[in-house]
Write a protein that holds these residues in place. Structure first.
Motif, PDB file in Angstrom:
ATOM      1  N   GLY A  14     -62.908 -79.308  14.774  1.00  0.00           N
ATOM      2  CA  GLY A  14     -61.625 -78.616  14.897  1.00  0.00           C
ATOM      3  C   GLY A  14     -60.481 -79.550  14.565  1.00  0.00           C
ATOM      4  N   GLY A  15     -59.258 -79.079  14.828  1.00  0.00           N
ATOM      5  CA  GLY A  15     -58.068 -79.853  14.482  1.00  0.00           C
ATOM      6  C   GLY A  15     -57.976 -81.170  15.236  1.00  0.00           C
ATOM      7  N   SER A  16     -58.396 -81.170  16.500  1.00  0.00           N
ATOM      8  CA  SER A  16     -58.298 -82.417  17.277  1.00  0.00           C
ATOM      9  C   SER A  16     -59.173 -83.496  16.657  1.00  0.00           C
TER      10      SER A  16
ATOM     11  N   VAL B 271     -53.330 -70.481  19.677  1.00  0.00           N
ATOM     12  CA  VAL B 271     -53.490 -70.375  18.225  1.00  0.00           C
ATOM     13  C   VAL B 271     -54.932 -69.929  18.041  1.00  0.00           C
TER      14      VAL B 271
ATOM     15  N   ASP C 148     -57.283 -76.252   9.995  1.00  0.00           N
ATOM     16  CA  ASP C 148     -58.338 -75.569  10.732  1.00  0.00           C
ATOM     17  C   ASP C 148     -58.720 -74.232  10.110  1.00  0.00           C
TER      18      ASP C 148
ATOM     19  N   HIS D 131     -60.822 -72.521  11.361  1.00  0.00           N
ATOM     20  CA  HIS D 131     -61.029 -71.640  12.515  1.00  0.00           C
ATOM     21  C   HIS D 131     -59.709 -71.219  13.176  1.00  0.00           C
TER      22      HIS D 131
ATOM     23  N   ASP E 231     -50.334 -82.908  10.381  1.00  0.00           N
ATOM     24  CA  ASP E 231     -51.128 -82.026  11.240  1.00  0.00           C
ATOM     25  C   ASP E 231     -50.819 -80.586  10.822  1.00  0.00           C
TER      26      ASP E 231
ATOM     27  N   SER F  64     -53.064 -78.179  11.401  1.00  0.00           N
ATOM     28  CA  SER F  64     -54.153 -77.436  12.061  1.00  0.00           C
ATOM     29  C   SER F  64     -53.795 -75.968  12.219  1.00  0.00           C
ATOM     30  N   TYR F  65     -52.580 -75.711  12.684  1.00  0.00           N
ATOM     31  CA  TYR F  65     -52.181 -74.303  12.802  1.00  0.00           C
ATOM     32  C   TYR F  65     -51.689 -73.749  11.456  1.00  0.00           C
TER      33      TYR F  65
ATOM     34  N   HIS G 277     -48.593 -81.731  18.675  1.00  0.00           N
ATOM     35  CA  HIS G 277     -49.717 -81.315  19.526  1.00  0.00           C
ATOM     36  C   HIS G 277     -50.305 -82.521  20.272  1.00  0.00           C
TER      37      HIS G 277
ATOM     38  N   ASN H 128     -57.624 -84.687  13.410  1.00  0.00           N
ATOM     39  CA  ASN H 128     -56.528 -85.635  13.663  1.00  0.00           C
ATOM     40  C   ASN H 128     -57.072 -87.008  14.041  1.00  0.00           C
TER      41      ASN H 128
ATOM     42  N   SER I  20     -53.168 -83.500  20.806  1.00  0.00           N
ATOM     43  CA  SER I  20     -54.357 -84.160  20.247  1.00  0.00           C
ATOM     44  C   SER I  20     -53.988 -85.451  19.512  1.00  0.00           C
TER      45      SER I  20
ATOM     46  N   GLY J  99     -46.437 -76.877  10.926  1.00  0.00           N
ATOM     47  CA  GLY J  99     -46.627 -75.796  11.893  1.00  0.00           C
ATOM     48  C   GLY J  99     -46.868 -76.363  13.277  1.00  0.00           C
TER      49      GLY J  99
ATOM     50  N   VAL K 254     -47.250 -76.384  17.333  1.00  0.00           N
ATOM     51  CA  VAL K 254     -47.956 -75.421  18.174  1.00  0.00           C
ATOM     52  C   VAL K 254     -46.988 -74.581  19.010  1.00  0.00           C
TER      53      VAL K 254
HETATM   54  C1  LIG Z   1     -50.704 -78.063  15.648  1.00  0.00           C
HETATM   55  C2  LIG Z   1     -52.063 -78.197  16.256  1.00  0.00           C
HETATM   56  N1  LIG Z   1     -52.748 -79.353  16.107  1.00  0.00           N
HETATM   57  C3  LIG Z   1     -53.971 -79.533  16.628  1.00  0.00           C
HETATM   58  C4  LIG Z   1     -54.577 -78.528  17.349  1.00  0.00           C
HETATM   59  C5  LIG Z   1     -55.956 -78.750  17.911  1.00  0.00           C
HETATM   60  O1  LIG Z   1     -56.883 -77.972  17.212  1.00  0.00           O
HETATM   61  P1  LIG Z   1     -58.353 -77.681  17.798  1.00  0.00           P
HETATM   62  O2  LIG Z   1     -58.133 -76.755  18.965  1.00  0.00           O
HETATM   63  O3  LIG Z   1     -59.059 -77.033  16.663  1.00  0.00           O
HETATM   64  O4  LIG Z   1     -58.945 -78.967  18.211  1.00  0.00           O
HETATM   65  C6  LIG Z   1     -53.900 -77.329  17.552  1.00  0.00           C
HETATM   66  C7  LIG Z   1     -54.496 -76.257  18.367  1.00  0.00           C
HETATM   67  O5  LIG Z   1     -53.919 -75.227  18.607  1.00  0.00           O
HETATM   68  C8  LIG Z   1     -52.620 -77.135  16.974  1.00  0.00           C
HETATM   69  O6  LIG Z   1     -51.935 -75.999  17.105  1.00  0.00           O
END
Ligand SMILES: Cc1ncc(COP(=O)(O)O)c(C=O)c1O
Length: 473
Positions: free
Chosen positions: A142-144, A83, A285, A287, A256, A258-259, A174, A147, A176, A229, A231
């Motif tokens: 970031g997404g992690s 992603v 995210d 980013h 979540d 993030s994507y 995901h 979360n 994370s 969404g 991953v």
């Molecule tokens: C659904 C989902 N959640 C969390 C994450 C983690 O995001 P990050 O890589 O910004 O920590 C991702 C990363 O691809 C993701 O697709």
């Protein structure tokens, strides 16, 4: 070099800008990926401990001759792996400016205007999602991390001295989320994997069954994580239904996103996100689907006080004097980080500079590219989809005529070899997923440069590379 003159700064700036122009201008002519190894790269880098400095041009030369060619080109229009956002020039300039100012967004007093800009920009994201006015949050790495922060807030709502906490997330979630559960002391084993339906969405009946089973065994259900969404396949869980169940069992609902969450900006996908605004928290995210360079995730809490209860910490050396309300805003009270770079600047410059209309159009075009791939695959006799396209992720496999009667295992093994060969070929880049227990070629369109034609080239690349595989078909 430590404190360059104004002329030197001007020269460096010109060289860097020229680098950016050349790099972006030549993107389509570069391979998306170049096969290499650690030794090859190390042999090009001077490993001597640098006692004396080097001039700026020599540093840029290393960037041009080693770093660029031996990197995966994430901005390439056919970089479909993982992603991965392509980055954008306005975001790159914003990163430069943020580092120039070097604001540290710990509390309002430390960075008054940057913190105001962050709060304003977070509020724009809140409005995009439709959360109530009291909702608030932070930019994180970031997404992690988003979360982790949200689950930290959720965990704090329950007294875990009374029994083991349990949380629920679909099996497509995901990693994370499980990692955050481990770090927060909840334990990976207390993340219950809820079954998914044929579209890879959480099965709400299984969610209810798992919560009920845990209640009868004296566990304390405290949180359900819904995906906006996934991953692997881009599935969006049924958010309204999950909210109803969260209410019924009085558990926190985290999304979540993030994507996928920024796809709410695209007219054709908006309906999928109905109910997202009712979540207790969301990770998303910039980013990823706001195309910004890496290092900006976002967490939004419906009730920021819940996060404050989990993260607030008072120490004598951080005590504030004579400040109230807005000016006493303490960023570290809402997440795990203390020192934070000025991430908001790139989000603000993008939203204000580009505008939501153009961003929505770009996201819509990414969705159209994934749908185009899906219809070409369905119309072909040598590719097959392995999951429906919901957002911009597509999972499929190549089954040339000669392979049709082979076992699933043989077809999976062939696609695995094809993936590696495609990555080494460099014209297009895909990653992989396991879908329904089978190997899948997986792509994600997340680049405003990608066109429908790029999707056609991807299939042509796969056919061409497949033919070159030794003893393949
Ligand atoms: C659904 C989902 N959640 C969390 C994450 C983690 O995001 P990050 O890589 O910004 O920590 C991702 C990363 O691809 C993701 O697709």
């Amino acid at each position: 070099m430590l404190e360059p003159s104004a002329d030197e700064i001007g020269d460096w700036g010109n060289s860097v800008t020229q680098f950016m122009i050349d790099y972006l201008g030549g993107l389509r002519d570069r391979p998306a990926y170049r096969h290499t190894c650690s030794r090859e790269i190390r042999s090009r880098l001077d490993s001597t401990l640098p006692i004396k400095g080097t001039d700026f041009d020599s540093l840029l030369k290393v960037l041009r001759e080693t770093i660029v060619p031996f990197s995966r080109q994430n901005a390439h229009p056919r970089m479909f792996g993982y992603v991965q956002s392509p980055g954008t020039p306005i975001g790159a300039f914003a990163d430069l400016l943020a580092s120039t100012l070097n604001a540290n967004l710990t509390i309002w007093r430390s960075a008054p205007a940057p913190v105001e800009l962050e709060r304003l920009t977070i509020d724009w994201i809140r409005q995009i999602l439709g959360f109530p006015a009291e909702a608030g949050g932070l930019f994180v790495s970031g997404g992690s991390m988003a979360n982790l922060a949200a689950l930290g807030a959720a965990r704090h709502t329950r007294d875990h001295s009374l029994g083991r906490l349990r949380m629920y997330a679909s099996s497509a979630t995901h990693f994370s989320i499980a990692k955050a559960a481990a770090l927060l002391g909840i334990g990976r084993e207390n993340v219950r994997h809820v079954a998914v339906d044929e579209s890879f969405r959480m099965r709400v009946d299984d969610l209810v069954a798992k919560i009920n089973a845990d209640l009868t065994s004296d566990y304390i259900p405290f949180c359900v994580v819904a995906n906006a969404g996934t991953v692997d396949t881009g599935a969006v869980d049924r958010l309204r239904e999950i909210r109803e169940i969260a209410d019924r069992f009085q558990v926190w609902m985290h999304v979540d996103g993030s994507y996928g969450a920024f796809a709410i900006l695209a007219e054709s996908a908006r309906r999928l996100f109905a109910g997202v605004e009712q979540a207790d928290s969301i990770a998303l995210d910039p980013h990823k689907w706001l195309y910004l360079p890496v290092d900006v995730g976002c967490v939004i809490y419906r009730d920021p006080e819940a996060a404050r209860a989990a993260f607030a910490h008072e120490a004598e050396y951080t005590r504030m004097f004579g400040e109230e309300a807005d000016e006493a805003f303490v960023c570290w009270n809402y997440g795990p980080e203390l020192s934070r770079r000025f991430r908001a600047l790139k989000v603000w410059m993008l939203l204000k500079g580009v505008g939501l209309d153009r961003l929505s159009e770009a996201i819509e075009s990414n969705l159209a590219c994934a749908r185009h791939l899906e219809s070409m695959v369905r119309a072909s006799d040598d590719f097959e989809m392995v999951a429906p396209v919901e957002l911009s992720i597509f999972c499929f496999r190549h089954v040339p005529v000669q392979l049709r009667n082979q076992s699933p295992k043989a077809i999976d093994a062939f696609n695995e070899r094809l993936l590696v060969a495609l990555q080494r070929d460099g014209s297009s880049y895909l990653s992989n997923a396991i879908v329904g227990g089978r190997f899948a070629l997986r792509g994600c369109v997340l680049n405003y440069r990608t066109t429908l034609r790029d999707m056609e080239i991807l299939l042509d690349d796969l056919r061409r590379v497949a033919k070159s595989l030794p003893n393949s078909v």
